[in-house]
Each structure stands twice: as C-alpha cells, then as structure tokens.
Write an enzyme that holds these catalytic residues in place. Structure first.
Site, PDB file in Angstrom:
ATOM      1  N   SER A  38       0.600  -1.235   0.121  1.00 25.75           N
ATOM      2  CA  SER A  38       0.019  -0.095   0.063  1.00 25.75           C
ATOM      3  C   SER A  38       0.598   1.118   0.065  1.00 25.75           C
ATOM      4  O   SER A  38       2.175   1.163   0.384  1.00 25.75           O
ATOM      5  CB  SER A  38      -0.728  -0.195   0.986  1.00 25.75           C
ATOM      6  OG  SER A  38      -2.044  -1.025   1.109  1.00 25.75           O
ATOM      7  N   GLN A  39       0.341   2.264  -0.448  1.00 19.74           N
ATOM      8  CA  GLN A  39       0.801   3.582  -0.409  1.00 19.74           C
ATOM      9  C   GLN A  39       0.922   4.002   0.992  1.00 19.74           C
ATOM     10  O   GLN A  39       0.255   3.765   1.928  1.00 19.74           O
ATOM     11  CB  GLN A  39      -0.169   4.634  -1.032  1.00 19.74           C
ATOM     12  CG  GLN A  39       0.271   6.110  -1.144  1.00 19.74           C
ATOM     13  CD  GLN A  39      -1.075   6.969  -1.563  1.00 19.74           C
ATOM     14  OE1 GLN A  39      -1.930   6.564  -1.964  1.00 19.74           O
ATOM     15  NE2 GLN A  39      -0.707   8.104  -1.756  1.00 19.74           N
TER      16      GLN A  39
END
EC number: 2.1.1.77
Length: 214
Positions: free
Chosen positions: A61-62
């Site tokens: 994930s970011q």
C-alpha cells in the site's frame, strides 16, 4: 536509534502534511524500512508515496494509506490486533510497533513466507501469521481489540464483526471490488450494533475467499 535518512524524512514530512499526525504512527513508519518490503525492481521508489506491485497480483500500500489506516485504528500498546491480508508484511510490521500482539492472515502462501522472513529479520516477535481465508478472521484467537482489513469487500464481513470486542474498532476498504468506487471506513462496535464512519476514497485489491493452490 540511528538518524533517519533524508528520503525517509521527506516521506514522513509528506505524510504529516497529508494528515498523518499521530506521533506513534509516524515513529513506527520511521522505524520500519519500507525498502525491505519492496521488490528489487522498485527499490528506487521504496520511500515514495505510492503503491507498488509485490507479486500474486497484490500490492504494497501507499505509505499515506498505511499511515491513515493505522491512525484511524487508534491502536494502544497493550492491544491485540487482527490484520486481514498480510501481503508484503509492511502494514503488519508498522502495526506490530504499536500493539502488544498482532495476528495476520494471508491467503497467498508465497507472500506469507516472504513476509515471515522479513518479520524474523526485523525481530518482530509479536507477530503470528497463518495462511487462511481472511474473510473468516481468526476465531481461535478472538476477540480482538482492533481489526484491520487490507483488501476491499462489498460488504462488512460478519465474521470479523463477531470477532471484534465491544467498543472495538475495525478499519477496512468497502465498495466495488473492481476498485472504481471504494472508501476506507472506520467501524466501531457498540451495544447498539456498529457505527460506520467513511474517511478516505481508496483503491484496494479485492478480499477473496478461500486459499489458492500455489
């Protein structure tokens, strides 16, 4: 603790500007080397605020999403936490710095093996993992103070609500599993049922039932 390198400092400053203000969460992100969880072709992007592929059609994930989800979960240091979707292990490693005990479920065995090796390398001994259908949670270890789901579901999985303690909090992406219309929501379990608070539009891989043959 050794001094953080410039690219880590830049990332932390960006996260703070974008709403990650919990000092415990920022400290956990600073202490977990994201480069360890990123595939070699993407190492130059390890400290950029972007999601990256990790194999098995999954992503890491970011960092902003990791920070905001961790912040919304309000994890105390004595809490027992369940994570659904170990993936690379990055989010789990951040959570492990915040809680007493973390249980993490992943359906892709190759990803899980790689994540467990990273946890061992980082000496994160408060993480317990297993390969299983994440939508069913981990009933043998329930109830949990907090639950985080890192894959999108069209509806809130009832088994996960059942495994949440009273006044417990769950954070998960809800919406179209195609990734077009998803939103992170924070769910609080009350004596009247559940309270749902949406807080961020996102795009996650879908929460899939069962375990693939690999």
């Amino acid at each position: 603790m050794k001094k953080a390198e410039p690219r880590v400092i830049r990332l932390l400053m960006e996260l703070r500007r974008m709403g990650v203000v919990d000092t415990r969460v920022l400290s956990a992100i600073e202490r977990i080397p994201r480069a360890l969880f990123v595939a070699e072709p993407f190492l130059d992007q390890a400290y950029e605020n972007t999601a990256l592929p990790i194999g098995c059609a999954q992503t890491i994930s970011q960092p902003l999403v990791v920070g905001l989800m961790s912040q919304a979960l309000e994890v105390g240091e004595r809490m027992k936490v369940l994570e659904i979707g170990t993936g690379s292990g990055y989010q789990a490693a951040v959570l492990a710095k915040l809680c007493r005990r973390l249980y993490s479920v992943e359906r892709h065995k190759p990803l899980l093996a790689e994540a467990e090796a990273r946890f061992k390398h980082l000496r994160l001994h408060n993480i317990t993992c297993r390969a299983a259908d994440g939508s069913r949670g981990w009933p043998e270890q329930a109830p949990f103070d907090r639950i985080m789901v890192t894959a999108a579901a069209p509806d809130i999985p009832p088994a996960l609500v059942d495994q949440l303690k009273p006044d417990g909090i769950m954070v998960l992406p809800l919406g179209d599993v195609g990734g077009i219309d998803q939103e992170l929501v924070r769910i609080t379990k009350t004596d009247r049922g559940i309270d749902i608070q949406p807080f961020l539009p996102v795009r996650f891989v879908p929460l899939v039932e069962g375990i693939p043959e690999e």
